[in-house]
Design an enzyme around this catalytic site. Sequence first.
Site, PDB file in Angstrom:
ATOM      1  N   HIS A 134       1.409 -43.453  12.832  1.00  0.00           N
ATOM      2  CA  HIS A 134       1.397 -44.898  12.608  1.00  0.00           C
ATOM      3  C   HIS A 134       2.280 -45.252  11.423  1.00  0.00           C
ATOM      4  O   HIS A 134       2.682 -44.380  10.641  1.00  0.00           O
ATOM      5  CB  HIS A 134      -0.033 -45.371  12.323  1.00  0.00           C
ATOM      6  CG  HIS A 134      -0.563 -44.840  11.020  1.00  0.00           C
ATOM      7  ND1 HIS A 134      -0.998 -43.543  10.872  1.00  0.00           N
ATOM      8  CD2 HIS A 134      -0.688 -45.415   9.795  1.00  0.00           C
ATOM      9  CE1 HIS A 134      -1.379 -43.347   9.628  1.00  0.00           C
ATOM     10  NE2 HIS A 134      -1.198 -44.457   8.948  1.00  0.00           N
ATOM     11  N   ASP A 136       1.745 -48.038   8.201  1.00  0.00           N
ATOM     12  CA  ASP A 136       0.561 -48.713   7.656  1.00  0.00           C
ATOM     13  C   ASP A 136       0.547 -50.200   7.992  1.00  0.00           C
ATOM     14  O   ASP A 136       1.583 -50.869   7.935  1.00  0.00           O
ATOM     15  CB  ASP A 136       0.529 -48.552   6.127  1.00  0.00           C
ATOM     16  CG  ASP A 136       0.287 -47.096   5.722  1.00  0.00           C
ATOM     17  OD1 ASP A 136      -0.499 -46.417   6.394  1.00  0.00           O
ATOM     18  OD2 ASP A 136       0.909 -46.656   4.729  1.00  0.00           O
ATOM     19  N   ARG A 308      -4.201 -44.687  -2.587  1.00  0.00           N
ATOM     20  CA  ARG A 308      -2.986 -45.249  -1.997  1.00  0.00           C
ATOM     21  C   ARG A 308      -2.865 -46.714  -2.388  1.00  0.00           C
ATOM     22  O   ARG A 308      -3.848 -47.451  -2.344  1.00  0.00           O
ATOM     23  CB  ARG A 308      -3.066 -45.142  -0.466  1.00  0.00           C
ATOM     24  CG  ARG A 308      -1.818 -45.614   0.242  1.00  0.00           C
ATOM     25  CD  ARG A 308      -2.070 -45.761   1.742  1.00  0.00           C
ATOM     26  NE  ARG A 308      -2.953 -46.887   2.014  1.00  0.00           N
ATOM     27  CZ  ARG A 308      -3.257 -47.335   3.239  1.00  0.00           C
ATOM     28  NH1 ARG A 308      -2.770 -46.733   4.303  1.00  0.00           N
ATOM     29  NH2 ARG A 308      -4.054 -48.379   3.408  1.00  0.00           N
TER      30      ARG A 308
HETATM   31 FE   FE2 Z   1      -1.278 -44.438   6.777  1.00  0.00          FE
END
Ligand code: FE2
Length: 339
Positions: A134, A136, A308
Site C-alpha cells: 500500500h 499510506d 511514524r
Molecule cells: Fe504504511
Amino acid sequence: MPAAIPPSLLGSLASYPSLHLTPHVGTEFPSPNTQLSSLLSAQNSDELIRDLATLVSHRGVVFFRAQDITLEQQKQLALRLGKLTGRPETSSLHRHPVSENTPELGSDTSVISSQMGIARAGFRKNQRASTGWHADITFEPVPSDYAILKMHTLPEVGGDTLWASGYEAYDRLSPALARFLEGLTAEHDGNFFHKVAKQDGRDIITERGAPENTGTDLRAVHPVIRTHPVTGYKTLFVNRSFTKRILELTEDESANMLDYLARHVAENHDLQVRFRWEKDSVAIWDNRATFHTATNDYDATELRQGNRVVGLGERPYFDPKSKSRREVLGIQTAETLYS
Ligand SMILES: [Fe+2]
C-alpha cells in the site's frame, strides 16, 4: 558494487557517505555519524532538508542507521520536508482516523506495532503477504507526501519492510497500457477503519491535518497515474489496500485491472528494495511514488514497534505533458523494452 550516486541528486548531502541499495529504489546513509538531528540544526539546514526531500522523492525511500532523533524532531522534519518542496500551506501532519492520541505522542503520531493499533498483526491472517502492499492513507483527498518511521523495538530476526517504486511500475507498463490508464480515476476507501475504531472503543478522528481531510467518510478519488510535483515524473497510484474501483471501467474490468496492477507491483521484485531494520533505524519515504509492506514473519509474542509521522501533500493530479523517470534519465524506456 553499489551504483554510484550522481552528486547532483545528493546536492548538499554529497559529503555524507551514502549508497544506492538497488538501481530503481532505496538509498542508505549507513554511517551512524550521519544524524538527522544534526541536519535539522545545521546552519544550512533548509538547504540540507530540501535536498533530502528531493533525494527521497527521486529514490522513493532513504534509510538512516542508529538515529538519536526525538519524536518532536521527527515531526519537525516531516513538516519541513514538505514545506521546503512546495507543499500547500494548509497541509500539515496527518492525524490518522484511528489515532491513539496519547498525551505523550500526540494524535499526529501513529504507533506502528505488532501488538496494537493500525498495524497490529492478525489483520491479514490467512492472506498472502503480498496483500499488504500500500501507500499510506490514500483514502484521504489530500494524501501523504513524506512519511518517517523510526523503529525502537524489533524482533530478534525478521520484520523487514519492503518498498516498491511507483515510477518504475509505471515505466514497466507497455506504452499502450500506460496510455490507457492515464486519465482514468480510482476510488480509494479506508472505511474499514471504522471497524478498527469500534474494536478499540474509539471514535474516528474527523479533522485530519488538512481542511480537505475532514468527516467520517474515508473515501477519495485520485488519478490512476499521477504526476509527482517534485520530480515531475509519472507514477502509478493505485494500491491493494485502499483502491477499490477504477471508475471509468465496469466492475469486472476494474477488479481485474486493479488485480493486475497490484501483482505488477508485488511480483516485480526488481523494482523493490527490502530493508532490514536495526534499533533506531529511520526510513523516510515518499508516499506519492512508492508502495510498501511489512513482513509478519517473526514470532507473534515478539514486539516490533516504532513511531511514524505522516506529512500531507497536495491533491494528486495528472499532467499529460509530464514525462516518465526512464524517459528523463535516459534509461531504456518501456517503448524499447516492448518493441
Ligand atoms: Fe504504511
